[in-house]
Motif scaffolding. Structure first.
Motif, PDB file in Angstrom:
ATOM      1  N   VAL A   1     -37.399  25.461  47.428  1.00  0.00           N
ATOM      2  CA  VAL A   1     -36.960  25.167  46.057  1.00  0.00           C
ATOM      3  C   VAL A   1     -35.832  26.105  45.652  1.00  0.00           C
ATOM      4  CG1 VAL A   1     -37.649  25.217  43.621  1.00  0.00           C
ATOM      5  CG2 VAL A   1     -39.132  24.130  45.323  1.00  0.00           C
ATOM      6  N   MET A   2     -35.962  27.388  45.966  1.00  0.00           N
ATOM      7  CA  MET A   2     -34.905  28.337  45.630  1.00  0.00           C
ATOM      8  C   MET A   2     -33.607  28.012  46.365  1.00  0.00           C
ATOM      9  SD  MET A   2     -35.943  30.415  43.312  1.00  0.00           S
ATOM     10  CE  MET A   2     -34.785  31.793  43.422  1.00  0.00           C
ATOM     11  N   ALA A   3     -33.703  27.618  47.628  1.00  0.00           N
ATOM     12  CA  ALA A   3     -32.508  27.235  48.386  1.00  0.00           C
ATOM     13  C   ALA A   3     -31.830  26.025  47.745  1.00  0.00           C
ATOM     14  CB  ALA A   3     -32.885  26.935  49.833  1.00  0.00           C
ATOM     15  N   LEU A   4     -32.625  25.090  47.292  1.00  0.00           N
ATOM     16  CA  LEU A   4     -32.099  23.906  46.612  1.00  0.00           C
ATOM     17  C   LEU A   4     -31.408  24.288  45.305  1.00  0.00           C
ATOM     18  CD1 LEU A   4     -34.249  20.696  46.073  1.00  0.00           C
ATOM     19  CD2 LEU A   4     -32.982  21.704  44.194  1.00  0.00           C
ATOM     20  N   LEU A   5     -32.068  25.107  44.506  1.00  0.00           N
ATOM     21  CA  LEU A   5     -31.512  25.479  43.200  1.00  0.00           C
ATOM     22  C   LEU A   5     -30.233  26.292  43.338  1.00  0.00           C
ATOM     23  CD1 LEU A   5     -34.814  26.508  41.359  1.00  0.00           C
ATOM     24  CD2 LEU A   5     -33.539  24.364  41.103  1.00  0.00           C
ATOM     25  N   ALA A   6     -30.103  27.005  44.455  1.00  0.00           N
ATOM     26  CA  ALA A   6     -28.910  27.832  44.679  1.00  0.00           C
ATOM     27  C   ALA A   6     -27.698  27.011  45.099  1.00  0.00           C
ATOM     28  CB  ALA A   6     -29.211  28.894  45.736  1.00  0.00           C
ATOM     29  N   GLN A   7     -27.878  25.708  45.330  1.00  0.00           N
ATOM     30  CA  GLN A   7     -26.779  24.855  45.792  1.00  0.00           C
ATOM     31  C   GLN A   7     -26.637  23.623  44.896  1.00  0.00           C
ATOM     32  OE1 GLN A   7     -26.669  24.557  50.347  1.00  0.00           O
ATOM     33  NE2 GLN A   7     -28.830  25.078  49.951  1.00  0.00           N
ATOM     34  N   PRO A   8     -26.290  23.825  43.631  1.00  0.00           N
ATOM     35  CA  PRO A   8     -26.180  22.667  42.736  1.00  0.00           C
ATOM     36  C   PRO A   8     -25.081  21.697  43.140  1.00  0.00           C
ATOM     37  CG  PRO A   8     -25.333  24.650  41.676  1.00  0.00           C
ATOM     38  CD  PRO A   8     -26.005  25.094  42.937  1.00  0.00           C
ATOM     39  N   GLU A   9     -24.119  22.161  43.950  1.00  0.00           N
ATOM     40  CA  GLU A   9     -23.069  21.261  44.416  1.00  0.00           C
ATOM     41  C   GLU A   9     -23.586  20.302  45.487  1.00  0.00           C
ATOM     42  OE1 GLU A   9     -23.187  24.670  47.227  1.00  0.00           O
ATOM     43  OE2 GLU A   9     -23.314  24.436  45.049  1.00  0.00           O
ATOM     44  N   VAL A  10     -24.674  20.674  46.154  1.00  0.00           N
ATOM     45  CA  VAL A  10     -25.295  19.819  47.178  1.00  0.00           C
ATOM     46  C   VAL A  10     -26.416  18.989  46.570  1.00  0.00           C
ATOM     47  CG1 VAL A  10     -26.594  19.800  49.354  1.00  0.00           C
ATOM     48  CG2 VAL A  10     -24.683  21.407  49.039  1.00  0.00           C
ATOM     49  N   TYR A  11     -27.215  19.609  45.712  1.00  0.00           N
ATOM     50  CA  TYR A  11     -28.370  18.944  45.093  1.00  0.00           C
ATOM     51  C   TYR A  11     -28.032  18.675  43.633  1.00  0.00           C
ATOM     52  CZ  TYR A  11     -30.499  20.475  49.412  1.00  0.00           C
ATOM     53  OH  TYR A  11     -30.770  20.681  50.743  1.00  0.00           O
ATOM     54  N   SER A  12     -27.448  17.530  43.387  1.00  0.00           N
ATOM     55  CA  SER A  12     -26.911  17.192  42.074  1.00  0.00           C
ATOM     56  C   SER A  12     -28.013  16.887  41.070  1.00  0.00           C
ATOM     57  CB  SER A  12     -25.989  15.975  42.208  1.00  0.00           C
ATOM     58  OG  SER A  12     -25.603  15.491  40.935  1.00  0.00           O
ATOM     59  N   SER A  13     -27.768  17.280  39.822  1.00  0.00           N
ATOM     60  CA  SER A  13     -28.676  16.940  38.723  1.00  0.00           C
ATOM     61  C   SER A  13     -28.328  15.601  38.081  1.00  0.00           C
ATOM     62  CB  SER A  13     -28.628  18.042  37.652  1.00  0.00           C
ATOM     63  OG  SER A  13     -29.150  19.248  38.149  1.00  0.00           O
ATOM     64  N   ARG A  14     -27.237  15.017  38.481  1.00  0.00           N
ATOM     65  CA  ARG A  14     -26.840  13.713  37.932  1.00  0.00           C
ATOM     66  C   ARG A  14     -27.558  12.625  38.731  1.00  0.00           C
ATOM     67  NH1 ARG A  14     -22.457  12.340  34.618  1.00  0.00           N
ATOM     68  NH2 ARG A  14     -21.555  14.414  34.869  1.00  0.00           N
ATOM     69  N   VAL A  15     -28.801  12.392  38.369  1.00  0.00           N
ATOM     70  CA  VAL A  15     -29.655  11.531  39.191  1.00  0.00           C
ATOM     71  C   VAL A  15     -29.691  10.087  38.705  1.00  0.00           C
ATOM     72  CG1 VAL A  15     -31.110  13.441  39.924  1.00  0.00           C
ATOM     73  CG2 VAL A  15     -31.720  12.158  37.865  1.00  0.00           C
ATOM     74  N   SER A  16     -29.182   9.813  37.515  1.00  0.00           N
ATOM     75  CA  SER A  16     -29.225   8.458  36.967  1.00  0.00           C
ATOM     76  C   SER A  16     -27.828   8.002  36.591  1.00  0.00           C
ATOM     77  CB  SER A  16     -30.138   8.396  35.739  1.00  0.00           C
ATOM     78  OG  SER A  16     -30.084   7.118  35.144  1.00  0.00           O
ATOM     79  N   ALA A  17     -27.472   6.836  37.062  1.00  0.00           N
ATOM     80  CA  ALA A  17     -26.179   6.261  36.697  1.00  0.00           C
ATOM     81  C   ALA A  17     -26.271   5.498  35.380  1.00  0.00           C
ATOM     82  CB  ALA A  17     -25.700   5.324  37.803  1.00  0.00           C
ATOM     83  N   ARG A  18     -27.501   5.215  34.931  1.00  0.00           N
ATOM     84  CA  ARG A  18     -27.684   4.386  33.733  1.00  0.00           C
ATOM     85  C   ARG A  18     -27.923   5.191  32.469  1.00  0.00           C
ATOM     86  NH1 ARG A  18     -32.496   0.509  35.128  1.00  0.00           N
ATOM     87  NH2 ARG A  18     -33.298   2.493  35.928  1.00  0.00           N
ATOM     88  N   HIS A  19     -28.569   6.354  32.599  1.00  0.00           N
ATOM     89  CA  HIS A  19     -29.014   7.093  31.416  1.00  0.00           C
ATOM     90  C   HIS A  19     -28.315   8.447  31.341  1.00  0.00           C
ATOM     91  CE1 HIS A  19     -32.032   4.040  30.829  1.00  0.00           C
ATOM     92  NE2 HIS A  19     -32.500   4.250  32.039  1.00  0.00           N
TER      93      HIS A  19
END
Length: 384
Positions: A47-65
């Protein structure tokens, strides 16, 4: 995706006890795929590795909302987060503390003595609602419709009825439009009115659109109501099960903040958040394709023995720097300072007024079902 499932996140075994199920998955398959949640990430280190790479693990998960600020990335996220964070400074929150304490005190002292009392309906939900409305500056007439909306949204979420969820979301937006229109018609001195005049620090700076305002307020409100109610039940259930800790905290209110962090580490009030891979990646030894749906499992990460020695034991003195109750990194929980204040005041008032908080019966709670955290039912007995 054609990948075979590693587990069934909706199985009866998982729903019966989410804590135990996620603990098992952390050891058995730390990055596990299923058709509902995508790739669930259970280990703290991953989880920490994921959070440290916001350019790889995007928070823009919905194209509709539209989701502001949590569903944005990069510079756009930083700009909206700058607006968000100015409302959660210690100085700003200190002005709300007396009002919050008065609301909590009234609710605490209004609970029946010698019970039983069902805490979710009698306390946790109204506690979250009234504090939210006090913070936002909303009239009490919105309590009833918003409470009804929360219940409808909860049922639709559990049913995973996407059409119903979308319709209910539109209904909530109409409440917000009404609140905003009131402030256009006549001046209000509250946070909601202030948000309407805020400038987003982009180039060039600009006010938020109506859609952005509604999204930001929805993010604050829906997240606040669900997680704060869950948190209240979690900490009160913990105290009922641990009378010696009640005594320790009554004798020393300065110990409450650290105790709260540890209680919520053991049983997180938010089960998960979503991300999406922006490119092929590897996490926890698993290859992930671009566009893969990711589910961060906060509950499991906070109970990981690799991050917290003797992780399943309550140790309020432990180092909380790795605690992920409020997330980590640029997308850490926007309302964390507010939640900490509300919960500290809750325990101070509850422990001051009631001499004993105890289970009302042998079978005194029902755990919540994913994606809800905490408890569906919590029956306690309160004594003076």
């Amino acid at each position: 995706m054609n990948e075979e499932s590693d587990w069934d996140s909706h199985s009866a075994a998982v729903q019966e006890n989410q804590l135990a199920a996620y603990d098992q998955m952390r050891h058995r398959c730390p990055v596990a795929y299923d058709h509902y949640l995508g790739y669930s990430v259970f280990r703290h280190g991953d989880v920490m590795a994921l959070l440290a790479q916001p350019e790889v693990y995007s928070s823009r998960v919905s194209a509709r909302h539209l989701a502001i600020p949590s569903g944005l990335d990069g510079e756009e996220h930083r700009a909206f987060r700058a607006i968000n964070d100015k409302y959660y400074t210690p100085e700003r929150l200190a002005t709300f503390a007396p009002r919050f304490r008065a609301i909590i005190r009234e609710l605490v002292q209004g609970l029946p003595a010698n019970g039983p009392v069902e805490i979710m309906e009698a306390f946790a939900k109204p506690y979250a609602m009234r504090l939210n409305n006090a913070f936002m500056g909303w009239h009490e007439r919105f309590e009833a419709p918003l409470s009804q909306w929360i219940e409808k949204n909860r049922r639709a979420t559990l049913e995973q009825d996407r059409a119903k969820i979308a319709a209910i979301a539109l209904e909530f937006d109409q409440y917000i439009h009404e609140i905003l229109e009131e402030r256009r018609q006549r001046p209000h001195n509250d946070i909601t009115a202030e948000l309407m005049d805020d400038l987003v620090p982009l180039n060039p700076p600009r006010k938020m659109s109506e859609e952005e305002l509604v999204s930001l307020i929805r993010n604050w409100t829906v997240g606040e109501l669900s997680t704060v109610a869950a948190s209240a039940a979690i900490v009160l259930k913990f105290l009922a099960a641990n009378p010696a800790e009640q005594g320790r905290l009554r004798a020393d209110f300065s110990a409450i903040p650290a105790a709260l962090e540890e209680m919520l580490r053991l049983e997180d009030p938010l089960v998960s958040n979503r991300r999406k891979t922006s490119c092929p990646a590897q996490l926890g030894g698993r290859d992930l394709p671009a566009g893969a749906p990711i589910t961060i499992n906060w509950v499991s990460a906070n109970r990981d023995e690799a991050a917290f020695p003797d992780a399943l034991s309550y140790k309020p003195e432990r180092d909380q720097s790795k605690n992920l109750v409020y997330g980590w990194g640029p997308h850490r929980c926007p309302g964390a300072p507010l939640a900490r204040l509300e919960l500290r005041l809750l325990l101070e008032e509850m422990l001051s007024y009631w001499a004993e908080i105890a289970p009302a019966e042998a079978n005194y709670f029902d755990r919540a079902i994913y994606p809800i955290a905490g408890y569906r039912r919590l029956n306690l007995r309160l004594s003076r």
